[in-house]
Design a protein around this motif. Structure first.
Motif, PDB file in Angstrom:
ATOM      1  N   THR A 159       0.827  -1.200   0.000  1.00 17.30           N
ATOM      2  CA  THR A 159       0.000   0.000   0.000  1.00 17.30           C
ATOM      3  C   THR A 159       0.873   1.267   0.000  1.00 17.30           C
ATOM      4  O   THR A 159       0.417   2.317  -0.448  1.00 17.30           O
ATOM      5  N   GLN A 200      -8.715   4.125  -3.516  1.00 19.80           N
ATOM      6  CA  GLN A 200      -9.364   3.112  -2.680  1.00 19.80           C
ATOM      7  C   GLN A 200      -9.233   1.729  -3.305  1.00 19.80           C
ATOM      8  O   GLN A 200      -8.910   0.753  -2.643  1.00 19.80           O
ATOM      9  N   ARG A 201      -9.477   1.688  -4.607  1.00 18.45           N
ATOM     10  CA  ARG A 201      -9.434   0.406  -5.307  1.00 18.45           C
ATOM     11  C   ARG A 201      -8.029  -0.210  -5.273  1.00 18.45           C
ATOM     12  O   ARG A 201      -7.860  -1.399  -5.008  1.00 18.45           O
ATOM     13  N   GLU A 249      -6.993  -1.424  -1.799  1.00 21.85           N
ATOM     14  CA  GLU A 249      -7.613  -2.710  -1.494  1.00 21.85           C
ATOM     15  C   GLU A 249      -6.847  -3.857  -2.167  1.00 21.85           C
ATOM     16  O   GLU A 249      -6.572  -4.873  -1.561  1.00 21.85           O
ATOM     17  N   GLU A 250      -6.488  -3.612  -3.412  1.00 21.94           N
ATOM     18  CA  GLU A 250      -5.809  -4.655  -4.181  1.00 21.94           C
ATOM     19  C   GLU A 250      -4.440  -5.000  -3.601  1.00 21.94           C
ATOM     20  O   GLU A 250      -4.002  -6.147  -3.668  1.00 21.94           O
ATOM     21  N   SER A 302      -3.425  -4.620  -0.405  1.00 21.57           N
ATOM     22  CA  SER A 302      -3.341  -4.852   1.042  1.00 21.57           C
ATOM     23  C   SER A 302      -3.656  -6.310   1.391  1.00 21.57           C
ATOM     24  O   SER A 302      -3.698  -6.670   2.537  1.00 21.57           O
TER      25      SER A 302
END
Ligand SMILES: Nc1nc2c(ncn2[C@@H]2O[C@H](COP(=O)(O)OP(=O)(O)OP(=O)(O)O)[C@@H](O)[C@H]2O)c(=O)[nH]1
Ligand SMILES: [Mg+2]
Ligand SMILES: [Zn+2]
Length: 295
Positions: free
Chosen positions: A237, A287-288, A291-292, A294
């Motif tokens: 991230t 955000q996307r 998420e990918e 993490s």
């Protein structure tokens, strides 16, 4: 006979093509199934007799570009790169999320990135909103954004000058013009592609393999097949935050350390979105990608 300093110019599943110091291609295999797989751009020690060639060792890499395969496992694409050139065009229309993925990759690997707006002969007189957003983004983050086309005289001169002596990899969607740019910057490219087809027994129209070309004015250029997406599951991230400095900075100024940037009081992200300081589309992409990466 053993040789050092060959350059891997194409790497397939079972073999790769190595250019020797005079530029002649040799089809080489790894020594064993468990030997590390060379990628385009690798320097290798290799040897060959009249019938076959082998890779003895891969020399240390300056960097290695990897992308996730269909399961998200990292796969080597190219090594020893000075700059990632993301090629976009009016047709096919740019994909902002894909561009962001390359910015994240460039931050993760610390490889400079340049965006090349190609096919300017097809560009609308008034730039689209998406194009203006990209211009603002590049300006704020110090990412060079240059434009040109192969249809106009000197259309690639700015790209050539801005990347003099560098080893570039051209990436982006299919049909944006990567191979046309390659052809313009490396006039011998089509002859080389013919030699590659003859040596590896494959013909091709759209680019199917990541391929290294020596630039006539020094440096090199790697043409790569067009993509729809670029999986980054293997990155952290932190790389995503580095690619969105404005958003990452805002998240550090929320009242609560564990702010989820939804309805919490004094959320700096929501304030930035309300004031327009943070671009709403960019926020969704952050955000996307967070998420990918993490998982
Ligand atoms: N109008 C215009 N067309 C261009 C320009 N550059 C390339 N093209 C055309 O765009 C099409 C796609 O070009 P390619 O160079 O094959 O695109 P690519 O990015 O290598 O595509 P993939 O190999 O599938 O990833 C071809 O028909 C080219 O003739 C340009 O500057 N202007
Ligand atoms: Mg191509
Ligand atoms: Zn917040």
């Amino acid at each position: 006979m053993g040789e050092t300093g060959g350059r891997v110019i194409v790497s397939n599943r079972n073999h790769c093509l190595v250019a020797d110091s005079s530029g002649t291609l040799h089809r080489c295999h790894p020594r064993s199934r468990r030997s590390p797989r060379p990628v385009c751009g690798d320097r290798v020690d290799w040897c060959a007799d009249a019938t076959a060639g082998w890779i003895d060792a891969i020399q240390p890499r300056r960097n290695l570009i990897e992308r996730g395969d269909f399961r998200g496992r990292p796969r080597g694409l190219a090594a020893n790169i000075d700059r990632i050139v993301v090629v976009i065009a009016p047709q096919p229309a740019p994909d902002a999320l894909l561009i962001d993925r390359y910015i994240v990759l460039s931050e993760a690997l610390d490889i400079p990135l340049l965006v090349w707006g190609h096919k300017q002969d097809l560009a609308p007189v008034t730039p689209t909103a998406a194009m203006r957003a990209l211009e603002t983004r590049c300006e704020r983050q110090g990412i060079p954004l240059l434009m040109g086309s192969i249809m106009t005289d000197n259309g690639l001169a700015r790209l050539r000058t801005a990347t003099r002596h560098e080893t570039l990899i051209l990436v982006g969607q299919s049909g944006v013009g990567k191979s046309s740019i390659t052809q313009a910057l490396v006039p011998t490219a089509s002859r080389r592609i013919g030699e590659i087809s003859a040596t590896s027994g494959q013909g091709r129209h759209t680019t199917s393999a990541t391929t290294w070309f020596e630039r006539p004015d020094g440096g090199a250029l790697i043409d790569s097949p067009g993509v729809r997406t670029l999986r980054l599951d293997h990155l952290t991230t932190d790389a995503v935050d580095a690619a969105y400095p404005d958003i990452a900075d805002a998240t550090r100024h929320c009242r609560f350390n564990d702010c989820r940037h939804g309805h919490e009081p004094d959320c700096a992200v929501q304030q930035g979105l309300a004031s327009g300081a943070i671009d709403a589309d960019q926020w969704r992409r952050w955000q996307r990608l967070r998420e990918e990466t993490s998982g």
